[in-house]
Design a protein around this motif. Structure first.
Motif, PDB file in Angstrom:
ATOM      1  N   GLU A  83       2.010   8.273   2.617  1.00  0.00           N
ATOM      2  CA  GLU A  83       1.692   9.012   3.837  1.00  0.00           C
ATOM      3  C   GLU A  83       0.774   8.179   4.710  1.00  0.00           C
ATOM      4  N   VAL A  84       0.701   8.522   5.977  1.00  0.00           N
ATOM      5  CA  VAL A  84      -0.182   7.844   6.914  1.00  0.00           C
ATOM      6  C   VAL A  84      -1.436   8.689   7.094  1.00  0.00           C
ATOM      7  N   VAL A  85      -2.579   8.020   7.078  1.00  0.00           N
ATOM      8  CA  VAL A  85      -3.869   8.688   7.243  1.00  0.00           C
ATOM      9  C   VAL A  85      -4.569   8.073   8.452  1.00  0.00           C
ATOM     10  N   VAL A  86      -5.187   8.930   9.269  1.00  0.00           N
ATOM     11  CA  VAL A  86      -5.989   8.424  10.383  1.00  0.00           C
ATOM     12  C   VAL A  86      -7.448   8.779  10.151  1.00  0.00           C
ATOM     13  N   ASN A  87      -8.314   7.831  10.466  1.00  0.00           N
ATOM     14  CA  ASN A  87      -9.763   8.021  10.389  1.00  0.00           C
ATOM     15  C   ASN A  87     -10.370   7.523  11.690  1.00  0.00           C
ATOM     16  N   VAL A 100     -12.845   4.586  17.998  1.00  0.00           N
ATOM     17  CA  VAL A 100     -12.271   3.824  16.882  1.00  0.00           C
ATOM     18  C   VAL A 100     -11.231   4.690  16.182  1.00  0.00           C
ATOM     19  N   LEU A 101     -10.084   4.077  15.867  1.00  0.00           N
ATOM     20  CA  LEU A 101      -9.056   4.774  15.102  1.00  0.00           C
ATOM     21  C   LEU A 101      -8.509   3.812  14.056  1.00  0.00           C
ATOM     22  N   ALA A 102      -8.558   4.218  12.794  1.00  0.00           N
ATOM     23  CA  ALA A 102      -7.987   3.434  11.692  1.00  0.00           C
ATOM     24  C   ALA A 102      -6.746   4.157  11.181  1.00  0.00           C
ATOM     25  N   ILE A 103      -5.649   3.422  11.107  1.00  0.00           N
ATOM     26  CA  ILE A 103      -4.381   3.962  10.612  1.00  0.00           C
ATOM     27  C   ILE A 103      -4.093   3.259   9.297  1.00  0.00           C
ATOM     28  N   LEU A 140      -8.308  -0.158  17.575  1.00  0.00           N
ATOM     29  CA  LEU A 140      -7.376   0.328  16.556  1.00  0.00           C
ATOM     30  C   LEU A 140      -7.407  -0.617  15.366  1.00  0.00           C
ATOM     31  N   TYR A 141      -7.430  -0.040  14.178  1.00  0.00           N
ATOM     32  CA  TYR A 141      -7.285  -0.796  12.936  1.00  0.00           C
ATOM     33  C   TYR A 141      -6.008  -0.295  12.282  1.00  0.00           C
ATOM     34  N   ILE A 142      -5.049  -1.186  12.083  1.00  0.00           N
ATOM     35  CA  ILE A 142      -3.745  -0.802  11.545  1.00  0.00           C
ATOM     36  C   ILE A 142      -3.539  -1.512  10.218  1.00  0.00           C
ATOM     37  N   ASP A 143      -3.343  -0.734   9.172  1.00  0.00           N
ATOM     38  CA  ASP A 143      -3.131  -1.252   7.825  1.00  0.00           C
ATOM     39  C   ASP A 143      -1.981  -2.254   7.831  1.00  0.00           C
ATOM     40  N   LYS A 144      -2.225  -3.442   7.308  1.00  0.00           N
ATOM     41  CA  LYS A 144      -1.223  -4.499   7.277  1.00  0.00           C
ATOM     42  C   LYS A 144      -0.026  -4.146   6.399  1.00  0.00           C
ATOM     43  N   SER A 145      -0.175  -3.184   5.502  1.00  0.00           N
ATOM     44  CA  SER A 145       0.932  -2.823   4.613  1.00  0.00           C
ATOM     45  C   SER A 145       1.903  -1.830   5.256  1.00  0.00           C
ATOM     46  N   LEU A 146       1.597  -1.328   6.451  1.00  0.00           N
ATOM     47  CA  LEU A 146       2.486  -0.384   7.127  1.00  0.00           C
ATOM     48  C   LEU A 146       3.525  -1.125   7.954  1.00  0.00           C
ATOM     49  N   ASP A 147       4.750  -0.587   7.951  1.00  0.00           N
ATOM     50  CA  ASP A 147       5.824  -1.105   8.789  1.00  0.00           C
ATOM     51  C   ASP A 147       6.193  -0.026   9.800  1.00  0.00           C
ATOM     52  N   PHE A 148       6.563  -0.456  11.000  1.00  0.00           N
ATOM     53  CA  PHE A 148       6.894   0.480  12.059  1.00  0.00           C
ATOM     54  C   PHE A 148       8.285   0.190  12.597  1.00  0.00           C
ATOM     55  N   PHE A 169      -6.582  -5.014   7.627  1.00  0.00           N
ATOM     56  CA  PHE A 169      -6.105  -4.331   8.821  1.00  0.00           C
ATOM     57  C   PHE A 169      -5.920  -5.312   9.971  1.00  0.00           C
ATOM     58  N   HIS A 170      -4.930  -5.016  10.820  1.00  0.00           N
ATOM     59  CA  HIS A 170      -4.804  -5.692  12.099  1.00  0.00           C
ATOM     60  C   HIS A 170      -5.756  -4.967  13.048  1.00  0.00           C
TER      61      HIS A 170
END
Length: 96
Positions: free
Chosen positions: A38-42, A21-24, A62-70, A52-53
């Motif tokens: 900043e970006v944090v990984v857990n 499991v990885l949460a961004i 993978l859990y990706i914070d919906k507020s992050l843009d790539f 999260f997506h």
């Protein structure tokens, strides 16, 4: 969400060794002049999953914070460190 994710082989090994499991997520730091994000990984499932997506790649969740843009909607997950200090880093976050 139409995000492409690339994970290098050594990063997959790190994530697998820590439970698959990885949460961004985003960490906002308020300072005196300019706020910093900043970006944090857990390596665990986030508490508020709805924020999260969720993406399943092979046996990794993978859990990706919906507020992050790539940039170009591409996330690169790469390994860093060595020995017991191995971890992953995330590249491709749009800062501005």
């Amino acid at each position: 969400m139409d995000i492409q994710v690339s994970i290098d082989a050594q990063a997959k090994d790190v994530i697998t060794s820590k439970g698959n499991v990885l949460a961004i997520s985003r960490l906002n730091i308020e300072n005196c002049c300019v706020p910093i994000a900043e970006v944090v990984v857990n390596y665990k499932k986030p508490e508020h999953v709805k924020m999260f997506h969720q993406i399943l790649i092979e046996n990794i969740t993978l859990y990706i914070d919906k507020s992050l843009d790539f940039k170009k909607n591409i996330i690169h997950i790469k390994h860093t460190g060595f020995g017991k200090f191995r971890t992953v880093r995330v590249e491709g976050v749009a800062r501005f």
